[in-house]
Design a protein around this motif. Sequence first.
Motif, mmCIF file in Angstrom:
data_model
loop_
_atom_site.group_PDB
_atom_site.id
_atom_site.type_symbol
_atom_site.label_atom_id
_atom_site.label_comp_id
_atom_site.label_asym_id
_atom_site.label_seq_id
_atom_site.Cartn_x
_atom_site.Cartn_y
_atom_site.Cartn_z
ATOM 1 N N LYS A 133 -3.918 1.742 3.810
ATOM 2 C CA LYS A 133 -5.169 1.372 4.480
ATOM 3 C C LYS A 133 -6.338 2.097 3.838
ATOM 4 C CE LYS A 133 -3.420 1.495 9.100
ATOM 5 N NZ LYS A 133 -3.682 1.589 10.547
ATOM 6 N N ILE A 152 -7.692 9.048 5.980
ATOM 7 C CA ILE A 152 -8.796 8.282 5.388
ATOM 8 C C ILE A 152 -9.988 9.202 5.132
ATOM 9 C CG2 ILE A 152 -10.485 6.439 5.807
ATOM 10 C CD1 ILE A 152 -8.295 4.893 7.310
ATOM 11 N N GLY A 204 -0.563 -2.234 15.442
ATOM 12 C CA GLY A 204 -0.990 -1.398 14.321
ATOM 13 C C GLY A 204 -1.168 -2.135 13.011
ATOM 14 N N THR A 221 -5.178 -3.022 12.672
ATOM 15 C CA THR A 221 -6.212 -2.090 13.138
ATOM 16 C C THR A 221 -6.452 -1.022 12.083
ATOM 17 O OG1 THR A 221 -4.563 -0.677 14.206
ATOM 18 C CG2 THR A 221 -5.633 -2.320 15.600
ATOM 19 N N LEU A 222 -7.625 -0.442 12.138
ATOM 20 C CA LEU A 222 -7.950 0.657 11.230
ATOM 21 C C LEU A 222 -7.168 1.901 11.630
ATOM 22 C CD1 LEU A 222 -9.546 2.193 9.108
ATOM 23 C CD2 LEU A 222 -11.559 2.042 10.546
ATOM 24 N N ASP A 245 -7.312 0.576 0.609
ATOM 25 C CA ASP A 245 -7.985 -0.692 0.851
ATOM 26 C C ASP A 245 -9.432 -0.451 1.292
ATOM 27 O OD1 ASP A 245 -8.951 -3.077 1.951
ATOM 28 O OD2 ASP A 245 -7.096 -3.588 2.988
ATOM 29 N N TYR A 250 2.148 4.528 5.557
ATOM 30 C CA TYR A 250 1.384 3.302 5.287
ATOM 31 C C TYR A 250 -0.121 3.473 5.515
ATOM 32 C CZ TYR A 250 1.308 2.653 10.329
ATOM 33 O OH TYR A 250 1.098 2.833 11.669
ATOM 34 N N LEU A 286 5.737 -2.267 11.740
ATOM 35 C CA LEU A 286 4.658 -3.243 11.603
ATOM 36 C C LEU A 286 5.139 -4.426 10.775
ATOM 37 C CD1 LEU A 286 1.749 -0.808 10.672
ATOM 38 C CD2 LEU A 286 2.717 -1.231 12.898
ATOM 39 N N ALA A 303 -7.491 -10.400 6.900
ATOM 40 C CA ALA A 303 -8.125 -9.808 5.718
ATOM 41 C C ALA A 303 -7.830 -8.315 5.589
ATOM 42 C CB ALA A 303 -9.630 -10.046 5.764
ATOM 43 N N ILE A 304 -7.418 -7.688 6.682
ATOM 44 C CA ILE A 304 -7.142 -6.242 6.622
ATOM 45 C C ILE A 304 -5.706 -5.951 7.046
ATOM 46 C CG2 ILE A 304 -9.540 -5.550 7.005
ATOM 47 C CD1 ILE A 304 -8.573 -4.869 9.961
ATOM 48 N N GLU A 305 -4.921 -7.013 7.124
ATOM 49 C CA GLU A 305 -3.549 -6.862 7.618
ATOM 50 C C GLU A 305 -2.729 -5.993 6.668
ATOM 51 O OE1 GLU A 305 -0.868 -10.164 9.849
ATOM 52 O OE2 GLU A 305 -1.406 -10.540 7.777
ATOM 53 N N HIS A 306 -1.823 -5.247 7.212
ATOM 54 C CA HIS A 306 -0.964 -4.405 6.392
ATOM 55 C C HIS A 306 0.388 -4.302 7.081
ATOM 56 C CE1 HIS A 306 -3.702 -2.162 8.990
ATOM 57 N NE2 HIS A 306 -2.590 -1.657 9.458
ATOM 58 N N GLY A 357 -8.203 -0.154 -3.783
ATOM 59 C CA GLY A 357 -7.227 -1.237 -3.951
ATOM 60 C C GLY A 357 -5.819 -0.727 -3.707
ATOM 61 N N ARG A 358 -5.059 -1.498 -2.941
ATOM 62 C CA ARG A 358 -3.697 -1.077 -2.595
ATOM 63 C C ARG A 358 -2.801 -0.943 -3.820
ATOM 64 N NH1 ARG A 358 -2.115 -1.735 2.819
ATOM 65 N NH2 ARG A 358 -3.940 -2.149 4.109
ATOM 66 N N ASN A 408 -13.562 -7.929 2.907
ATOM 67 C CA ASN A 408 -12.302 -8.448 2.376
ATOM 68 C C ASN A 408 -12.231 -9.976 2.404
ATOM 69 O OD1 ASN A 408 -11.711 -5.786 2.043
ATOM 70 N ND2 ASN A 408 -9.712 -5.858 3.043
ATOM 71 N N ALA A 428 -8.610 -6.161 -1.397
ATOM 72 C CA ALA A 428 -7.681 -5.258 -0.711
ATOM 73 C C ALA A 428 -6.653 -4.720 -1.699
ATOM 74 C CB ALA A 428 -6.989 -5.983 0.439
ATOM 75 N N THR A 474 -4.130 8.697 10.839
ATOM 76 C CA THR A 474 -4.664 7.690 9.924
ATOM 77 C C THR A 474 -6.124 7.985 9.605
ATOM 78 O OG1 THR A 474 -3.115 6.004 10.682
ATOM 79 C CG2 THR A 474 -5.140 5.223 9.661
#
Lengths: 548, 548
Positions: free
Chosen positions: B230, B179, A377, A380-381, B233, B226, A369, A360-363, B238-239, A187, A200, B175
């Motif tokens: 992830k 995934i 959270g 994190t994945l 992504d 949410y 959140l 880069a992976i923030e959501h 793509g979100r 990302n 992303a 999660t």
Amino acid sequence: MTELNKRQATASEEALWRIFTVPEAPDSTLSIIEQNISQNLAGFLRESIVAVEKPLWQIERDFQAHQIPSEPKFVSDYAEQMMEKLVAHSVHTAAPSFIGHMTSALPYFVLPLSKMMVGLNQNLVKIETSKAFTPLERQVIGMMHHLVYGEADSFYKKWMHSANHSLGAFCSGGTIANITALWIARNRLLKAEGEFKGVAKEGLYRAMKHYGYEGLAILVSERGHYSLGKAADILGIGREFLIPVKTDANNKVQSAEMRRISRELNEKNIKVMAIVGVAGTTETGNVDPLNDLADLAAELGCHFHVDAAWGGATLLSEKYRHLLSGIERADSVTIDAHKQMYVPMGAGMVVFKHPSSAHAIEHHAEYILRKGSKDLGSQTLEGSRPGMAMLVHACLQVIGRQGYEILINRSLDKARYFASLIQEHSEFELITEPELCLLTYRYVPAEVQRAMALASAEKRQKFNELLNGLTKFIQKTQREEGRSFVSRTRLKPERYQRQDTVVFRVVLANPLTTDQILLDVLEEQQQVAALDKEFLPKLLQLAKDSTA
Amino acid sequence: MTELNKRQATASEEALWRIFTVPEAPDSTLSIIEQNISQNLAGFLRESIVAVEKPLWQIERDFQAHQIPSEPKFVSDYAEQMMEKLVAHSVHTAAPSFIGHMTSALPYFVLPLSKMMVGLNQNLVKIETSKAFTPLERQVIGMMHHLVYGEADSFYKKWMHSANHSLGAFCSGGTIANITALWIARNRLLKAEGEFKGVAKEGLYRAMKHYGYEGLAILVSERGHYSLGKAADILGIGREFLIPVKTDANNKVQSAEMRRISRELNEKNIKVMAIVGVAGTTETGNVDPLNDLADLAAELGCHFHVDAAWGGATLLSEKYRHLLSGIERADSVTIDAHKQMYVPMGAGMVVFKHPSSAHAIEHHAEYILRKGSKDLGSQTLEGSRPGMAMLVHACLQVIGRQGYEILINRSLDKARYFASLIQEHSEFELITEPELCLLTYRYVPAEVQRAMALASAEKRQKFNELLNGLTKFIQKTQREEGRSFVSRTRLKPERYQRQDTVVFRVVLANPLTTDQILLDVLEEQQQVAALDKEFLPKLLQLAKDSTA
């Protein structure tokens, strides 16, 4: 509902309420089992796990029902049944003579602390369900970050508890840690630019078109862990673009070869997204030349990740941490606390050099959140997670740097001692030397060793094939006997012309493994070898014919 | 080394060995804490967790050190410190009056069983380190599969323990489960064909070029979790291609709207990769029209996943499982046992309709996870994992279908009862009715309700803004007081012209929550409301002016 039915319903409801409100009686089956575990874990495991192996198909018969049972069961009945059917046929991972796995003995205090963790049942995804567990986890990650990168006090003051930053991520294990690191790498590489909103948001296909690459690649030693293949798959890179690079005679990746491959890829317009260094290969325990890889990553302008899932704990030793020199130049590092840090299963971690890496992976979700919240959270994945960080916290505090110094040094020194035992022994051959606390070897009768030294390449191959059969026989028999356990793997050592070579694999991380146990393991292997009626006679005959 | 140093080294080494070999003394601090937990968990939590909230920045001061301490620490000192600094400031997720979270009271027997699990320290990634835990986990997944799909006996006989198949995957949480499901959907869609070796090997860019799509999309209710973002992504979709579809007045996705969107996407050559149905939205607890979504998925020839992480447990009730009708048509279903199945954190699951689904993500390493082995790790996203399946197994056996029938029905009935209390109460407004055991509502003084009924749209908006402030005040104050807890979220209810509406959110899964507690919660909220000096006076004035 009839009166009788109603009364029965009430009776069963009451029984149900009791499991939530009435503690296990001190003399119940489960309480007694628990006391045994608490008072003598090693004894409990030794006595409860049957030594002699039962075939898997027989074990499966006890887990055949596919319907959730209709009737409730008494806890005591269940506990008894599980002792017989589950515990008896589990693996004694903590036994000091079981030196084939990466799991080891556990300190006693983690048992009651685990119960505390389960009883508190916090959820680390957000502060609302974890409160003090969130700062605790951030501290654990901060300490691990400091162990790897050793930044100044001001750095940790600024970032450790910063809402919109993270020094790493606590994960269920090393696989999630590695995937997280490479997700960030992808990302960051394919970030927003001009009209393009970043991979992303827009996905990989548009990202590749925007940046004009024909492909992305990850370079790693041929000894890299299989979790990296999963990462390449799930991230959409493709397993074929996880490029295995040849290792040298010491199972360390050849950085010159990696540089050559990166040039080839560049010519094909395939962008190297990340280089992964291995700090403790799973099979031989060797560490890649991390400084060379860091140099190459800098040259290529790519992410440098170090998979130190197993070997990372070595950083806790002042005496040996130089073996991982260069790790502090990595953009991200994976370390599993459930391997050499004496924490129970389920404690993986990845630390990031830059506190903003995880952006880069923030959501964010609209109502949890939230931006600016300290909810773990959002970076994190995983989502909902238990408070496992508490057990790492406890080990770091109770064992301390001084304690780990002793434990890690003992492990590495013990591996060196065992290697010397093997080298001095006329009937064994050391295949890979222990760089950390992992080594490989095999049993080769002295006369076979002598004959092989003189044999032609063709004949050596014949010897080798027979030795592979013998090694498998010894390993399997020893495991089935249940007194001790070494694992086995298959290597292609340079000094055996890269022939397939089956070897015993030993990890010496259990502090309770004594020198005597190591002597006994070799002794037992010699005795077991003598029982083989298939390969050993042929080997001896071949040796006799060769030297005749 | 001087004599003194040597003696000290030996002393500290001995202390270190003791933590691995000498159990906690029965009168040690940690043992006493443990006994308290074991004998009276609710009491322990009630007494140990401070009721009054401490600001986070103050808690953080206790977790500020970034260096791993040099000196080892006595376990008792550590335990004492943690009681004061960690436990005291954690969240009482099991309190019967804390009805804002999805976590609930735990049955007592999971505590000693957790200790057994930790003590055994099995690693489920491969059979070599888990033995009987592997068939046990397969059985748990089989039972959950049967709960969802109810296939014939022969189906489970054939597939449940089949080495190269899996009926699902045990995960750390929902999660990872979601995934995993969407990873499978992507890889099955973009499979090998002719020269193309499939997305897993060649990556997403080549896959898109091969299949000629301009994009991939996932369709889901605007109320989707949410974690799906992830997934979009990390999988490279793509979100922006996770398309939120409008819900109806009952927070259920509008399948006609979803069909319309899928046609639009099709015209743009964007392939719908998966439709996700939500069975229990996080914020309102509603279930999508699963049969309609299954029909649409069949029409589009795409994967149909149901995220029943929270609501899936409702299948355990014969009385209410019809609410999830159509779930059996899903290709994959996520269910978290740590939500309504009374298992501690860390027990997510995904089940697959087809035993070969996971072939799309299968991976083998050269020497572990060999083809034909029964290693669970070859078809899971995670690698090394603890034996958490044991706790699900225990709950299924000890509680049984009959027990769950009572527990689930009680939860849903209790939610209906609470909804009726709110509706009958002159000062409260029910915002969303409980379909499962989750509902939302708010406090609105009777005179404000009357004034609002007659007010203009503009004025209603003004009322609403003030009510949002009041709702936040009540929720925050109630949480800080520490006697009871409801969560809050923000909805856009159709009957309030989709205006932003802050609401209390309640989940009634704790079997120990009594009717009296529910009455008390409302009573407390009324009392707290009266303390507000900001919004309430303005609201009352506005009501007065409106009706004047």
